[in-house]
Design an enzyme around this catalytic site. Structure first.
Site, PDB file in Angstrom:
ATOM      1  N   ASN A 183      55.875 162.941 -24.680  1.00 13.65           N
ATOM      2  CA  ASN A 183      54.447 162.862 -24.340  1.00 13.65           C
ATOM      3  C   ASN A 183      53.582 162.726 -25.596  1.00 13.65           C
ATOM      4  O   ASN A 183      52.367 162.632 -25.494  1.00 13.65           O
ATOM      5  CB  ASN A 183      54.005 164.066 -23.498  1.00 13.65           C
ATOM      6  CG  ASN A 183      54.060 165.366 -24.271  1.00 13.65           C
ATOM      7  OD1 ASN A 183      54.448 165.397 -25.441  1.00 13.65           O
ATOM      8  ND2 ASN A 183      53.682 166.462 -23.625  1.00 13.65           N
ATOM      9  N   SER A 275      67.934 177.854 -29.428  1.00 11.92           N
ATOM     10  CA  SER A 275      67.510 178.421 -30.710  1.00 11.92           C
ATOM     11  C   SER A 275      68.192 179.753 -30.957  1.00 11.92           C
ATOM     12  O   SER A 275      68.510 180.497 -30.012  1.00 11.92           O
ATOM     13  CB  SER A 275      65.993 178.634 -30.669  1.00 11.92           C
ATOM     14  OG  SER A 275      65.583 179.479 -31.717  1.00 11.92           O
ATOM     15  N   TYR A 299      58.695 182.743 -26.788  1.00 15.50           N
ATOM     16  CA  TYR A 299      59.392 181.496 -27.124  1.00 15.50           C
ATOM     17  C   TYR A 299      60.904 181.690 -26.961  1.00 15.50           C
ATOM     18  O   TYR A 299      61.594 180.893 -26.300  1.00 15.50           O
ATOM     19  CB  TYR A 299      59.061 181.073 -28.567  1.00 15.50           C
ATOM     20  CG  TYR A 299      60.014 180.038 -29.119  1.00 15.50           C
ATOM     21  CD1 TYR A 299      60.062 178.766 -28.572  1.00 15.50           C
ATOM     22  CD2 TYR A 299      60.871 180.352 -30.184  1.00 15.50           C
ATOM     23  CE1 TYR A 299      60.943 177.812 -29.077  1.00 15.50           C
ATOM     24  CE2 TYR A 299      61.753 179.408 -30.694  1.00 15.50           C
ATOM     25  CZ  TYR A 299      61.786 178.145 -30.133  1.00 15.50           C
ATOM     26  OH  TYR A 299      62.670 177.217 -30.616  1.00 15.50           O
ATOM     27  N   LYS A 303      63.638 179.973 -24.151  1.00 15.36           N
ATOM     28  CA  LYS A 303      64.914 179.304 -24.451  1.00 15.36           C
ATOM     29  C   LYS A 303      66.069 180.011 -23.732  1.00 15.36           C
ATOM     30  O   LYS A 303      66.974 179.384 -23.183  1.00 15.36           O
ATOM     31  CB  LYS A 303      65.167 179.293 -25.965  1.00 15.36           C
ATOM     32  CG  LYS A 303      64.248 178.357 -26.727  1.00 15.36           C
ATOM     33  CD  LYS A 303      64.558 176.895 -26.412  1.00 15.36           C
ATOM     34  CE  LYS A 303      63.701 175.917 -27.202  1.00 15.36           C
ATOM     35  NZ  LYS A 303      63.911 174.521 -26.821  1.00 15.36           N
ATOM     36  N   GLY A 444      57.220 190.542 -36.396  1.00 14.46           N
ATOM     37  CA  GLY A 444      58.265 189.888 -35.608  1.00 14.46           C
ATOM     38  C   GLY A 444      59.414 189.331 -36.426  1.00 14.46           C
ATOM     39  O   GLY A 444      60.434 188.930 -35.859  1.00 14.46           O
TER      40      GLY A 444
HETATM   41  O1  LIG Z   1      54.938 181.097 -45.548  1.00 14.01           O
HETATM   42  C1  LIG Z   1      56.016 181.657 -45.331  1.00 14.01           C
HETATM   43  C2  LIG Z   1      56.846 181.311 -44.224  1.00 14.01           C
HETATM   44  C3  LIG Z   1      58.014 182.010 -44.039  1.00 14.01           C
HETATM   45  N1  LIG Z   1      58.400 182.979 -44.906  1.00 14.01           N
HETATM   46  C4  LIG Z   1      59.686 183.648 -44.722  1.00 14.01           C
HETATM   47  O2  LIG Z   1      60.680 182.646 -44.745  1.00 14.01           O
HETATM   48  C5  LIG Z   1      61.749 182.963 -43.852  1.00 14.01           C
HETATM   49  C6  LIG Z   1      61.899 181.832 -42.871  1.00 14.01           C
HETATM   50  O3  LIG Z   1      60.743 181.754 -42.065  1.00 14.01           O
HETATM   51  P1  LIG Z   1      60.470 180.486 -41.106  1.00 14.01           P
HETATM   52  O4  LIG Z   1      59.119 180.703 -40.506  1.00 14.01           O
HETATM   53  O5  LIG Z   1      60.678 179.232 -41.867  1.00 14.01           O
HETATM   54  O6  LIG Z   1      61.625 180.570 -40.034  1.00 14.01           O
HETATM   55  P2  LIG Z   1      61.974 181.753 -39.015  1.00 14.01           P
HETATM   56  O7  LIG Z   1      63.344 182.218 -39.363  1.00 14.01           O
HETATM   57  O8  LIG Z   1      60.926 182.770 -38.937  1.00 14.01           O
HETATM   58  O9  LIG Z   1      61.946 181.015 -37.622  1.00 14.01           O
HETATM   59  C7  LIG Z   1      62.643 179.814 -37.413  1.00 14.01           C
HETATM   60  O10 LIG Z   1      63.928 180.064 -36.926  1.00 14.01           O
HETATM   61  C8  LIG Z   1      63.978 180.760 -35.699  1.00 14.01           C
HETATM   62  C9  LIG Z   1      65.427 180.943 -35.336  1.00 14.01           C
HETATM   63  O11 LIG Z   1      66.007 181.894 -36.141  1.00 14.01           O
HETATM   64  C10 LIG Z   1      63.223 180.012 -34.620  1.00 14.01           C
HETATM   65  O12 LIG Z   1      63.925 178.839 -34.272  1.00 14.01           O
HETATM   66  C11 LIG Z   1      61.826 179.663 -35.078  1.00 14.01           C
HETATM   67  O13 LIG Z   1      61.226 178.790 -34.135  1.00 14.01           O
HETATM   68  C12 LIG Z   1      61.847 178.992 -36.409  1.00 14.01           C
HETATM   69  O14 LIG Z   1      60.520 178.831 -36.868  1.00 14.01           O
HETATM   70  C13 LIG Z   1      61.365 184.290 -43.202  1.00 14.01           C
HETATM   71  O15 LIG Z   1      61.991 185.318 -43.897  1.00 14.01           O
HETATM   72  C14 LIG Z   1      59.846 184.360 -43.401  1.00 14.01           C
HETATM   73  O16 LIG Z   1      59.344 185.665 -43.469  1.00 14.01           O
HETATM   74  C15 LIG Z   1      57.607 183.323 -45.984  1.00 14.01           C
HETATM   75  O17 LIG Z   1      57.944 184.207 -46.754  1.00 14.01           O
HETATM   76  N2  LIG Z   1      56.449 182.646 -46.156  1.00 14.01           N
END
Ligand SMILES: O=c1ccn([C@@H]2O[C@H](COP(=O)(O)OP(=O)(O)O[C@H]3O[C@H](CO)[C@H](O)[C@H](O)[C@H]3O)[C@@H](O)[C@H]2O)c(=O)[nH]1
Length: 497
Positions: A183, A275, A299, A303, A444
């Site tokens: 979409n 995920s 989210y 899933k 979270g």
């Molecule tokens: O600006 C930022 C962004 C992230 N982080 C850290 O980097 C790591 C990775 O963070 P991401 O946001 O890149 O990824 P997440 O592991 O939080 O989440 C990702 O992986 C998840 C599955 O584990 C889900 O699929 C989710 O949708 C996807 O965003 C984490 O420790 C987070 O705290 C930072 O320090 N600074």
């Protein structure tokens, strides 16, 4: 001038005298389609079987696919040339058998091929259901005599998105016929233009919304996919907390709708984009597929629920085999620099944000928490290159084609890396400084997340082969070449008519 060489399915050397001979023959004839019939005759003495699958690769060493094997029984085999690449066109009795069972009559061949190989084109329109009747073998069976897997008609929902677009490239490169349902709410049609440029083949594009069955039912009916890869959905954890109903409607109801359409269209394979968030934030690492499913946000629940929906539909419709792929942290971009992640607004994820610090868009990277129980106190994640992740979908298609039921696979590298280690890798690979600002933990977030990957390794030849440096290099190339993402490309307006 196109040069063609023949290697085995691993891209290594040929083994066996007969295959060396075959290679020489293929190379001799590769520039001359009119000799293809001689090639068939030479390669197909009665009763022979090819014991090592053969792959065509071009001068640039890219696999041109499809893989040929089991030449025995082929009723047609020709080498076709289209501008700068070789294509193998195969048909055999199995195709005709399938046609008798009601596959569509559409001939999707392109005109250039038909002009270049009249005989093959005539054959395909008269007898075959599609033109890409390539046969290939699952790589884990590559060194043995093996069964065949035909290229398929694949519908990819959400194919214009980050992971979807990379998967479409790989599907096209492998000879599959691909149609995208999207979409374009969270993606750009420009990505699909680039997919086609990279792969050198066309795909079909249909604008529709998985929440609205009426917007895509006809598309499935007409296109009659053999396989469906379902990416379309929403993926922001924070957004899902604020708007849970939107997440359940899109990710759960949308999955019900797509699965129903797949069943109705007679598809036999379904691959779902799940995920690692389906696991509990407190899960023991590495986490395997049997771990408790207790997501920490809507989210993740959407899933989790979609996985259950698909599992129940599969039980009721055993002809439709499924794979549920639980992604860990997809990063990186296509090595061409033309496809990548194009988040709306301020990136929420680590790597796209870091790339925008590197190019000066933002002054510093906020490191969310440095007091986790990890070696350097920062969060540890299992990052996987998006091209490896795309390849996992092809591995899943092969695996579900060879089995029934539901396969559930973690897709990651099986190792974790911390935020500070990723910053160090980014600085080393790009030569750019990434200023950091240490701030509180993000609500979270878990300390550590990485996959147990023995299940996917056991059931398929797939391995994550791209390391952290490659992830960073490709991401940085994408960011440097596309500072505004796809924004300068074709707009959604162009696709509204
Ligand atoms: O600006 C930022 C962004 C992230 N982080 C850290 O980097 C790591 C990775 O963070 P991401 O946001 O890149 O990824 P997440 O592991 O939080 O989440 C990702 O992986 C998840 C599955 O584990 C889900 O699929 C989710 O949708 C996807 O965003 C984490 O420790 C987070 O705290 C930072 O320090 N600074």
């Amino acid at each position: 001038m196109v040069r063609t060489q023949v290697v085995d399915a691993h891209g290594l050397t040929l083994s066996g005298d007969r295959n060396r001979t075959e290679a020489q023959k293929l190379m001799r004839t590769s520039g001359c389609p009119s000799q293809s019939q001689h090639l068939i005759d030479d390669l197909r003495p009665a009763g022979t079987r090819c014991t090592v699958p053969l792959v065509l690769i071009g001068d640039d060493q890219r696999v041109r696919g499809p893989v040929i094997h089991q030449l025995h029984g082929l009723s047609e085999f020709s080498v076709c040339r289209t501008q700068d690449q070789e294509r193998i066109r195969l048909c055999d009795r199995a195709v005709h058998t399938r046609a008798e069972h009601g596959s569509p009559e559409a001939d999707t061949s392109d005109g250039a091929d038909q002009q270049e190989d009249q005989r093959s084109a005539q054959h395909s329109t008269e007898n075959c259901t599609t033109t890409a009747h390539a046969f290939h073998c699952r790589a884990h069976e590559a060194s043995t005599e093996c069964g065949y897997l035909e290229t398929m008609r694949v519908i990819v929902t959400g194919g214009a998105g980050y992971i979807g677009s990379h998967t479409c490239v790989r599907l096209l490169e492998e000879g599959h016929d691909v149609a995208v349902l999207d979409n374009f709410e969270n993606s750009q049609p420009e990505s699909l233009q680039r997919v086609q440029d990279i792969a050198g083949r066309d795909l079909s594009i249909h604008r529709g919304d998985v929440r609205d069955t009426g917007s895509f039912a006809d598309f499935f009916d007409v296109w009659r996919p053999e396989a469906v890869i379902h990416f379309a959905g929403l993926k922001s954890v924070g957004e899902s907390v604020a708007e849970p109903e939107r997440y359940y409607t899109t990710n759960v109801q949308g999955t019900v709708n797509v699965a129903q359409a797949a069943v109705k269209a007679g598809a036999s394979s379904f691959v779902f984009s799940s995920s690692a968030t389906v696991y509990s934030p407190e899960a023991q690492m590495p986490v395997d597929e049997t771990a408790e499913l207790r997501p920490g946000n809507p989210y993740g629940w959407s899933k989790r629920m979609a996985e259950q929906v698909l599992t129940d539909i599969q039980a009721a419709q055993p002809q439709l085999s499924m794979a549920l792929l639980r992604y860990f942290n997809p990063v990186g971009a296509h090595p061409s620099g033309r496809l990548g992640e194009d988040p709306r607004g301020v990136p929420a994820n680590l790597m796209p944000y870091m790339a925008r610090v590197a190019d000066g868009t933002y002054p510093a990277l906020k490191v969310f928490g440095d007091d986790y129980p990890t070696p350097d106190g920062t969060g540890v994640r299992d990052y996987v290159h998006v091209v490896d992740l795309a390849d996992a979908h092809l591995a899943a298609l092969d695996a579900v084609g060879a089995s029934s039921g539901v396969l559930t696979w973690n897709v990651g590298r099986g190792t974790g890396i911390s935020v500070l280690e990723m910053v160090e890798a980014f600085e080393r690979v790009t030569g750019r400084e990434i200023p950091i600002e240490r701030v509180d933990r993000r609500a979270g977030d878990s300390a550590t997340s990485f996959a147990e990957v023995s299940e996917i390794s056991r059931r398929s030849p797939w391995r994550a082969i791209r390391g952290v440096d490659e992830m960073v290099r490709d991401l940085w190339q994408w960011q440097s070449m596309n500072p505004q993402g796809y924004a300068t490309g074709i707009t959604n307006e162009a696709f509204k008519s």
